[in-house]
Design an enzyme around this catalytic site. Sequence first.
Site, PDB file in Angstrom:
ATOM      1  N   ILE A   9       0.893  -1.163   0.000  1.00  0.00           N
ATOM      2  CA  ILE A   9       0.000   0.000   0.000  1.00  0.00           C
ATOM      3  C   ILE A   9       0.929   1.210   0.000  1.00  0.00           C
ATOM      4  CG2 ILE A   9      -0.350  -0.148   2.509  1.00  0.00           C
ATOM      5  CD1 ILE A   9      -3.229   0.865   2.044  1.00  0.00           C
ATOM      6  N   TYR A  10       0.979   1.873  -1.115  1.00  0.00           N
ATOM      7  CA  TYR A  10       1.946   2.962  -1.309  1.00  0.00           C
ATOM      8  C   TYR A  10       1.263   4.183  -1.903  1.00  0.00           C
ATOM      9  CZ  TYR A  10       5.944  -0.069  -0.432  1.00  0.00           C
ATOM     10  OH  TYR A  10       6.849  -0.896   0.166  1.00  0.00           O
ATOM     11  N   ILE A  11       1.435   5.312  -1.231  1.00  0.00           N
ATOM     12  CA  ILE A  11       0.947   6.596  -1.739  1.00  0.00           C
ATOM     13  C   ILE A  11       2.173   7.473  -2.009  1.00  0.00           C
ATOM     14  CG2 ILE A  11      -0.470   8.628  -1.217  1.00  0.00           C
ATOM     15  CD1 ILE A  11      -2.125   6.022  -1.292  1.00  0.00           C
ATOM     16  N   GLY A  41      -5.963  11.212   2.946  1.00  0.00           N
ATOM     17  CA  GLY A  41      -6.991  10.181   3.082  1.00  0.00           C
ATOM     18  C   GLY A  41      -6.910   9.057   2.059  1.00  0.00           C
ATOM     19  N   LEU A  42      -5.870   9.068   1.210  1.00  0.00           N
ATOM     20  CA  LEU A  42      -5.801   8.044   0.157  1.00  0.00           C
ATOM     21  C   LEU A  42      -5.376   6.678   0.685  1.00  0.00           C
ATOM     22  CD1 LEU A  42      -4.215  10.168  -2.719  1.00  0.00           C
ATOM     23  CD2 LEU A  42      -6.606   9.623  -2.351  1.00  0.00           C
ATOM     24  N   GLU A  84       8.390   3.579  10.703  1.00  0.00           N
ATOM     25  CA  GLU A  84       7.521   4.051  11.796  1.00  0.00           C
ATOM     26  C   GLU A  84       6.244   4.719  11.279  1.00  0.00           C
ATOM     27  OE1 GLU A  84      10.098   6.483  14.180  1.00  0.00           O
ATOM     28  OE2 GLU A  84      11.371   4.753  14.649  1.00  0.00           O
ATOM     29  N   ASN A  85       6.364   5.407  10.150  1.00  0.00           N
ATOM     30  CA  ASN A  85       5.192   6.078   9.581  1.00  0.00           C
ATOM     31  C   ASN A  85       4.088   5.066   9.259  1.00  0.00           C
ATOM     32  OD1 ASN A  85       3.712   8.280   8.213  1.00  0.00           O
ATOM     33  ND2 ASN A  85       4.242   7.131   6.359  1.00  0.00           N
ATOM     34  N   TYR A 126      -0.932   1.873  10.356  1.00  0.00           N
ATOM     35  CA  TYR A 126      -1.629   0.585  10.527  1.00  0.00           C
ATOM     36  C   TYR A 126      -2.268   0.484  11.915  1.00  0.00           C
ATOM     37  CZ  TYR A 126       0.716  -0.945   6.242  1.00  0.00           C
ATOM     38  OH  TYR A 126       1.155  -1.065   4.946  1.00  0.00           O
ATOM     39  N   LYS A 166      -3.402   2.929  13.597  1.00  0.00           N
ATOM     40  CA  LYS A 166      -4.605   3.774  13.495  1.00  0.00           C
ATOM     41  C   LYS A 166      -5.745   3.022  12.798  1.00  0.00           C
ATOM     42  CE  LYS A 166      -6.561   7.795  13.954  1.00  0.00           C
ATOM     43  NZ  LYS A 166      -6.576   9.111  13.389  1.00  0.00           N
TER      44      LYS A 166
HETATM   45  C1  LIG Z   1       1.372   4.657   5.212  1.00  0.00           C
HETATM   46  C2  LIG Z   1       0.588   5.372   4.117  1.00  0.00           C
HETATM   47  C3  LIG Z   1      -0.024   4.333   3.160  1.00  0.00           C
HETATM   48  C4  LIG Z   1      -0.552   6.184   4.767  1.00  0.00           C
HETATM   49  O1  LIG Z   1      -1.297   6.807   3.730  1.00  0.00           O
HETATM   50  P1  LIG Z   1      -1.812   8.313   3.822  1.00  0.00           P
HETATM   51  O2  LIG Z   1      -2.586   8.569   2.594  1.00  0.00           O
HETATM   52  O3  LIG Z   1      -0.681   9.236   4.111  1.00  0.00           O
HETATM   53  O4  LIG Z   1      -2.754   8.248   5.117  1.00  0.00           O
HETATM   54  P2  LIG Z   1      -4.235   8.860   5.239  1.00  0.00           P
HETATM   55  O5  LIG Z   1      -4.173  10.310   4.905  1.00  0.00           O
HETATM   56  O6  LIG Z   1      -5.200   8.026   4.507  1.00  0.00           O
HETATM   57  O7  LIG Z   1      -4.487   8.709   6.813  1.00  0.00           O
HETATM   58  C5  LIG Z   1      -5.564   7.918   7.335  1.00  0.00           C
HETATM   59  C6  LIG Z   1      -5.606   8.121   8.829  1.00  0.00           C
HETATM   60  O8  LIG Z   1      -4.381   7.657   9.392  1.00  0.00           O
HETATM   61  C7  LIG Z   1      -3.714   8.713  10.078  1.00  0.00           C
HETATM   62  N1  LIG Z   1      -2.289   8.611   9.817  1.00  0.00           N
HETATM   63  C8  LIG Z   1      -1.665   8.625   8.616  1.00  0.00           C
HETATM   64  N2  LIG Z   1      -0.336   8.522   8.783  1.00  0.00           N
HETATM   65  C9  LIG Z   1      -0.151   8.468  10.130  1.00  0.00           C
HETATM   66  C10 LIG Z   1       1.005   8.367  10.951  1.00  0.00           C
HETATM   67  N3  LIG Z   1       2.229   8.324  10.455  1.00  0.00           N
HETATM   68  N4  LIG Z   1       0.840   8.327  12.296  1.00  0.00           N
HETATM   69  C11 LIG Z   1      -0.401   8.389  12.851  1.00  0.00           C
HETATM   70  N5  LIG Z   1      -1.546   8.478  12.120  1.00  0.00           N
HETATM   71  C12 LIG Z   1      -1.397   8.513  10.781  1.00  0.00           C
HETATM   72  C13 LIG Z   1      -4.294   9.989   9.513  1.00  0.00           C
HETATM   73  O9  LIG Z   1      -4.198  11.050  10.441  1.00  0.00           O
HETATM   74  C14 LIG Z   1      -5.731   9.585   9.239  1.00  0.00           C
HETATM   75  O10 LIG Z   1      -6.470   9.635  10.421  1.00  0.00           O
HETATM   76  P3  LIG Z   1      -8.059   9.971  10.424  1.00  0.00           P
HETATM   77  O11 LIG Z   1      -8.729   8.772   9.758  1.00  0.00           O
HETATM   78  O12 LIG Z   1      -8.391  10.105  11.858  1.00  0.00           O
HETATM   79  O13 LIG Z   1      -8.215  11.231   9.637  1.00  0.00           O
HETATM   80  C15 LIG Z   1       1.474   6.391   3.356  1.00  0.00           C
HETATM   81  O14 LIG Z   1       2.100   7.234   4.270  1.00  0.00           O
HETATM   82  C16 LIG Z   1       2.539   5.747   2.475  1.00  0.00           C
HETATM   83  O15 LIG Z   1       2.261   5.358   1.349  1.00  0.00           O
HETATM   84  N6  LIG Z   1       3.788   5.658   2.972  1.00  0.00           N
HETATM   85  C17 LIG Z   1       4.925   5.217   2.180  1.00  0.00           C
HETATM   86  C18 LIG Z   1       4.808   3.793   1.757  1.00  0.00           C
HETATM   87  C19 LIG Z   1       4.760   2.814   2.901  1.00  0.00           C
HETATM   88  O16 LIG Z   1       5.518   2.908   3.857  1.00  0.00           O
HETATM   89  N7  LIG Z   1       3.860   1.839   2.737  1.00  0.00           N
HETATM   90  C20 LIG Z   1       3.722   0.764   3.662  1.00  0.00           C
HETATM   91  C21 LIG Z   1       4.701  -0.298   3.327  1.00  0.00           C
HETATM   92  S1  LIG Z   1       4.476  -1.668   4.426  1.00  0.00           S
END
Ligand SMILES: CC(C)(COP(=O)(O)OP(=O)(O)OC[C@H]1O[C@@H](n2cnc3c(N)ncnc32)[C@H](O)[C@@H]1OP(=O)(O)O)[C@@H](O)C(=O)NCCC(=O)NCCS
Length: 172
Positions: free
Chosen positions: A96-98, A106-107, A136-137, A142, A144
């Site tokens: 899952i990568y944004i 919110g993606l 950690e991000n 996850y 959450k």
């Molecule tokens: C992890 C990832 C998929 C999250 O996607 P995102 O689009 O940034 O997250 P969203 O905007 O959809 O956030 C959804 C909820 O999670 C929360 N959230 C997102 N990142 C967070 C973090 N680092 N710490 C705490 N809460 C977090 C948001 O505040 C939001 O909360 P809400 O529902 O109360 O509004 C994104 O950061 C990403 O692609 N990271 C790089 C790739 C990666 O590491 N992928 C996982 C590989 S295992």
Amino acid sequence: MTINIKQCTLEDSRILKEISYETFNETFKDQNSPENMTTYLERAFNLEQLEKELSNISSQFFFVYFNNEVAGYLKVNTNDAQSEEMGDESLEIERIYIKNKFQKHGLGKYLFNKAMEIAMERHKKKIWLGVWEKNENAISFYKKMGFVQTGAHSFYMGDEEQMDFIMTKTLI
Ligand SMILES: CC(C)(COP(=O)(O)OP(=O)(O)OC[C@H]1O[C@@H](n2cnc3c(N)ncnc32)[C@H](O)[C@@H]1OP(=O)(O)O)[C@@H](O)C(=O)NCCC(=O)NCCS
């Protein structure tokens, strides 16, 4: 602002390769050597490998679009496509990568909800994933989304052995 989702087909392999390289680089290049990054990228995301995965009926890829631009992607696995033997009652979120510039809109949650929808439709009892212990991000995201750590497994990034946490969300 419009958000759309589309299931990928074999024709999407080149775009999938591009976004896989881009997001993997953005996420991991600062914490890994260029050699290990290259080895991993070429092995995991070459066209032949991606086409094989796109053709597997137990895997599904989705692109998420933000204002008509590909902003991220999701890969889910069931049955034998799962990267660990978790059984037929589980669904794996393998990727899952944004893209950086689209994060925190919110993606990620949108793609996670898609995985939940598929798991519920197929009457799965849990969703699981592996995440690098230093990511950690993603771990915070996850948590959450309701995942808890249930195990760990090792993983090779090039020649470096790294630890992935296994995180699980029970559905019933
Ligand atoms: C992890 C990832 C998929 C999250 O996607 P995102 O689009 O940034 O997250 P969203 O905007 O959809 O956030 C959804 C909820 O999670 C929360 N959230 C997102 N990142 C967070 C973090 N680092 N710490 C705490 N809460 C977090 C948001 O505040 C939001 O909360 P809400 O529902 O109360 O509004 C994104 O950061 C990403 O692609 N990271 C790089 C790739 C990666 O590491 N992928 C996982 C590989 S295992």
